[in-house]
Design a protein around this motif. Structure first.
Motif, short mmCIF file in Angstrom:
data_model
loop_
_atom_site.label_atom_id
_atom_site.label_comp_id
_atom_site.label_asym_id
_atom_site.label_seq_id
_atom_site.Cartn_x
_atom_site.Cartn_y
_atom_site.Cartn_z
N PHE A 43 -117.75 -24.95 -1.36
CA PHE A 43 -116.67 -24.79 -0.39
C PHE A 43 -117.16 -24.06 0.86
O PHE A 43 -116.80 -24.42 1.99
N VAL A 44 -117.98 -23.02 0.65
CA VAL A 44 -118.52 -22.28 1.78
C VAL A 44 -119.40 -23.19 2.65
O VAL A 44 -119.31 -23.18 3.88
N ALA A 45 -120.24 -24.00 1.98
CA ALA A 45 -121.10 -24.93 2.73
C ALA A 45 -120.27 -25.93 3.50
O ALA A 45 -120.58 -26.27 4.65
N TRP A 46 -119.18 -26.42 2.90
CA TRP A 46 -118.30 -27.36 3.59
C TRP A 46 -117.71 -26.73 4.84
O TRP A 46 -117.65 -27.35 5.90
N GLY A 47 -117.25 -25.48 4.70
CA GLY A 47 -116.64 -24.81 5.84
C GLY A 47 -117.63 -24.51 6.96
O GLY A 47 -117.25 -24.48 8.14
N LEU A 48 -118.88 -24.28 6.60
CA LEU A 48 -119.89 -23.94 7.61
C LEU A 48 -120.48 -25.16 8.30
O LEU A 48 -121.09 -25.03 9.37
N THR A 49 -120.33 -26.33 7.69
CA THR A 49 -121.05 -27.51 8.19
C THR A 49 -120.71 -27.84 9.63
O THR A 49 -121.61 -27.98 10.48
#
Length: 444
Positions: A307-313
């Motif tokens: 989820f964190v990676a999705w938000g940072l993308t």
């Protein structure tokens, strides 16, 4: 004119490189569950996925038109902006591949394009309505819809087969997994391959080769389809390991439900023209299938990293794209420096990945170890391998009151004595529901 032609050639090649990274980055979407449950051998799975991705690239151009004529204003847009956008998308794809996180290649491309366009022409160059309706809303809704659908499909599947032989049922669902994995691959081609078609078409429009609003030429469709198929065939083994070993415990019934739900959501979105993230859809479906089985559990520490990676993308790729555009608009020397940085960065990431290589020979290994880099359990910060995650409160409590398997009780019983059962609350990667199921789930 010669300079523009050369630059267009560079952009087209860079776009196909992005398409290639998109292929191996997203192979896990279709094949992680199929490989982990043993329905197909790893190399066979990625070969089938590659062929179907190529076929899917020819089925629709709706998503390509959304990208080439919807996200940014074409008027005044320079070809250098598209090159900068691709630099941001490729570097983010490679970084997340290195750590084994299934982030969104689509959002990396959108983020790079938005960041580069804003650096070039300001916020007025972005069509905010299109970004919200065809990118942000699907990004939130699609994983939820796929997850809910997979949960309901999993429960229905187990209810229908509750009175049947579990081993025979598992064999049938493994065959169903092969079909549903093929459908996901086909759907992936209709959605993700078109993103590269759209970006190349946009570059041709900015270079004056095509008129605004034009459809992708056939050679663009063919080259994009081949690039994503080649990337898929090489296999994104690091991300396959994460999705195939880190999220939840899936039996063949759940794998079939997850893949069918994901394929349905992707195909529907491609028909409408929504350029959603196939990674987010497939991950949502996998988690939904995990929760749909009685006793199933989702490993939320791994899911949280995703989820964190999705938000940072979007913002991360946007910042890199903006930085690349700052260089490219300085002139030919800036474009040369940007290209050199892209090549150097890609080389460094590849060299780091060779320290602990993951390929078709070890992608399904049950290697479990502590992460010595960041001091936490879950997905290793360097090689993307799965490590043990401590049991949650609920899982530990259930294990404490559940009898061990019969074989374990018999083995621990002294001759002529009584059985003394001891249940450890040590870290575990299976659930009590998994022990009770004759068809032992594969960890996904």
């Amino acid at each position: 004119m010669e300079h523009i032609t050369l630059l267009l050639g560079i952009v087209i090649v860079t776009a196909l490189v992005f398409d290639f990274t998109n292929g191996f980055h997203d192979t896990a979407n279709a094949m992680a569950t199929t490989i982990s449950t043993g329905a197909l051998k790893p190399k066979t799975a990625v070969a089938m996925s590659a062929v179907l991705n190529l076929v899917g690239a020819f089925l629709s151009v709706e998503v390509a038109k959304t990208i080439s004529g919807g996200i940014v204003n074409e008027d005044g847009l320079k070809t250098e902006v598209i090159f900068a956008a691709l630099v941001g998308a490729i570097l983010w794809n490679l970084m997340t591949w290195l750590v084994g996180l299934p982030s969104s290649s689509s959002h990396a491309l959108f983020g790079g394009l938005i960041g580069a366009a804003v650096m070039s022409q300001g916020w007025s160059s972005i069509n905010g309505g299109t970004v919200v309706t065809k990118i942000l809303i699907p990004a939130v809704a699609a994983p939820l819809v796929a997850g809910i659908a997979a949960t309901l499909a999993t429960r229905l599947t187990y209810r229908i087969g509750r009175n049947t032989d579990q081993k025979a049922t598992a064999k049938g669902y493994r065959a169903g997994q092969i079909a549903s994995a093929g459908l996901v691959s086909l759907a992936h081609g209709t959605n993700d391959a078109q993103k590269t078609m759209g970006i190349i078409t946009l570059a041709l429009i900015t270079g004056g080769v095509l008129n605004p609003g034009a459809n992708p030429p056939m050679w663009v469709i063919v080259s994009a389809g081949i690039a994503i198929a080649l990337g898929t065939y090489l296999g994104g083994w690091r991300i396959i390991r994460t999705m195939g070993k880190g999220l939840t415990d899936l039996a063949p019934q759940q794998g079939f439900a997850a893949q069918t739900s994901a394929a349905t959501a992707i195909l529907a979105s491609s028909h409408i023209g929504f350029s959603l993230s196939t990674t987010q859809v497939c991950s949502g479906a996998v988690m939904g299938a995990g929760l749909g089985r009685k006793g199933g559990v989702v490993r939320w520490s791994t899911a949280t990293r995703m989820f964190v990676a999705w938000g940072l993308t979007l913002p991360a790729a946007g910042l890199v794209g903006a930085g690349a555009e700052f260089l490219t608009k300085q002139g030919p020397w800036g474009i040369t420096v940007t290209a050199a940085l892209l090549i150097a960065g890609s080389g460094v990431i590849w060299a780091l990945s060779r320290r602990n290589a993951v390929d078709h020979t070890n992608v399904t290994d049950d290697e479990i170890r502590h992460d010595a880099i960041d001091g936490i359990d879950g997905i290793d910060g360097i090689d993307g391998r799965t490590v043990a995650e401590p049991a949650g409160v609920v899982t530990t409590a259930i294990a404490a009151v559940s009898p061990p398997p019969v074989g374990a009780m018999a083995a621990s019983a002294p001759a002529g004595g009584t059985v003394k059962a001891t249940v450890s609350a040590a870290p575990t990667t299976t659930t009590t529901g998994a022990m009770a199921d004759p068809a032992r789930p594969a960890t996904v």
